[in-house]
Structures are given as structure tokens and as C-alpha cells.
Design a protein around this motif. Sequence first.
Motif, short mmCIF file in Angstrom:
data_model
loop_
_atom_site.label_atom_id
_atom_site.label_comp_id
_atom_site.label_asym_id
_atom_site.label_seq_id
_atom_site.Cartn_x
_atom_site.Cartn_y
_atom_site.Cartn_z
N UNK A 86 0.83 -1.20 0.00
CA UNK A 86 0.00 0.00 0.00
C UNK A 86 0.87 1.26 0.00
N UNK A 87 0.24 2.35 -0.38
CA UNK A 87 0.89 3.66 -0.32
C UNK A 87 0.50 4.32 1.00
N UNK A 88 1.51 4.69 1.80
CA UNK A 88 1.27 5.24 3.14
C UNK A 88 1.99 6.57 3.28
N UNK A 89 1.27 7.57 3.78
CA UNK A 89 1.85 8.87 4.11
C UNK A 89 2.04 8.94 5.62
N UNK A 90 3.28 9.16 6.05
CA UNK A 90 3.60 9.37 7.45
C UNK A 90 3.67 10.88 7.67
N UNK A 91 2.59 11.43 8.21
CA UNK A 91 2.43 12.89 8.33
C UNK A 91 2.97 13.36 9.67
N UNK A 92 4.02 14.18 9.62
CA UNK A 92 4.73 14.55 10.84
C UNK A 92 5.61 13.40 11.26
N UNK A 93 6.43 12.92 10.33
CA UNK A 93 7.13 11.63 10.46
C UNK A 93 8.29 11.65 11.45
N UNK A 94 8.77 12.84 11.84
CA UNK A 94 9.93 12.88 12.72
C UNK A 94 11.11 12.16 12.10
N UNK A 95 11.89 11.42 12.90
CA UNK A 95 13.05 10.71 12.36
C UNK A 95 12.72 9.39 11.68
N UNK A 96 11.43 9.12 11.46
CA UNK A 96 11.06 8.07 10.53
C UNK A 96 10.85 6.68 11.07
N UNK A 97 10.68 6.50 12.37
CA UNK A 97 10.60 5.13 12.86
C UNK A 97 9.34 4.42 12.36
#
Length: 201
Positions: free
Chosen positions: A50-61
Amino acid sequence: MTEPSTWVQITQSNPNHSRWYIERFRQMAAAGADLVGEARFVDAMVPRGARVLDAGCGPGRHGGYLASRGHTVVGVDVDPVLIDAAREDHPDATWVVGDLAELDLPARGIADPFDAILCAGNVMTFLAASTRREVLRRMARHLHPEGRAAIGFGAGRGYDFAEFLDDARAGGLEPDLLLSTWDLRPYTEDSGFLVAVLRRA
């Protein structure tokens, strides 16, 4: 120009804050702490790939975990120091510096809508109050018509849950499911945390 978020104000007053935040979570991960419950929640919501947007992702964990599970992930954060850390630690996802109140990924060459949006880590409470509805409106615009947004934050942070749900509706998002934790406990009127699963209206 939009009003700066609380996070931007913190990092402007303390330039070392972002680096401290990154190292804190790297140390927690190295110690074996479970830091990706929110990402597992989203992983269960969508099919593989799936395509996922991490909004306000910070350092990406969270986005990094989802990318490792086979999803196509784009993470967006206003803090370039955090985005640099995400790129270093999780190279399998796409990381973008950007203000969620000005979110326009098609203008950045990322045109396809998202099957899911994850907004964790109390991101909504770090936004400037004047931008909250616009952020939610822009999230709705980036969702696939059948997609879902999972947004979670705690009580007592200056953003009442009822006000958030009103803002979400004004931004074009309707609640499908309200929970009190990322591990699926029911939401009640006295819950100290809200996880809202929202769909496009």
C-alpha cells in the motif's frame, strides 16, 4: 505564510532539541523498546504494497517500519534535521521536508493518493491552532477515496477531542472508528488518548 507550529518554535529556541530527540529514540530502539505500535496498527489496515503517508514523520521510525513491511512510504516533516535522520536510518522510504499546513505532494512530483495516512506522536497538538483544519483538509485531499487516516494524540495538550472531530469534519474527514489506544482498546468519554480512524466524507 502559516503560523509556525509549536515544534518549530521549540527548535528555534533550542537548536539542539532535534538532535536530542533523534538520539533519544535511537537509544530506546537499541535498548529493545517497542516504538512502532502505531505503524503495526496501520500495517493491519492496508494490503501489502500500500501507499502510506507518514504525516509529521519525525526521524522516521513508523514510516521506516512500514517500508520494511513492503509498503511505499512517503514521510513529511517540517524539521529538516529529523528528515536527515530519517533518510539516514530508513533509506527505503521517501522523506520530504514540508509544513503539513502547506502539504501539496503532487507539486513535489508525488502525484498518487495514499491508501493510509498515519499521524502519530501527538503531531496534531504541535500544530499551530490556526492551521489544524487546513492540515486535516490537506490530508483528506491526499487520501485515496477508499483510504483511511489514523490520527492519534493525548488529552490535556490543548486540543479537545470533540474540537478535533469538528475540525476533521470541516476538513472533509468523517470518523469510522474511535479508539483510546493504538492497541485497539475502546474509546470512552473519559479516555486520556484518542486514535481516530477517518475516511473522506
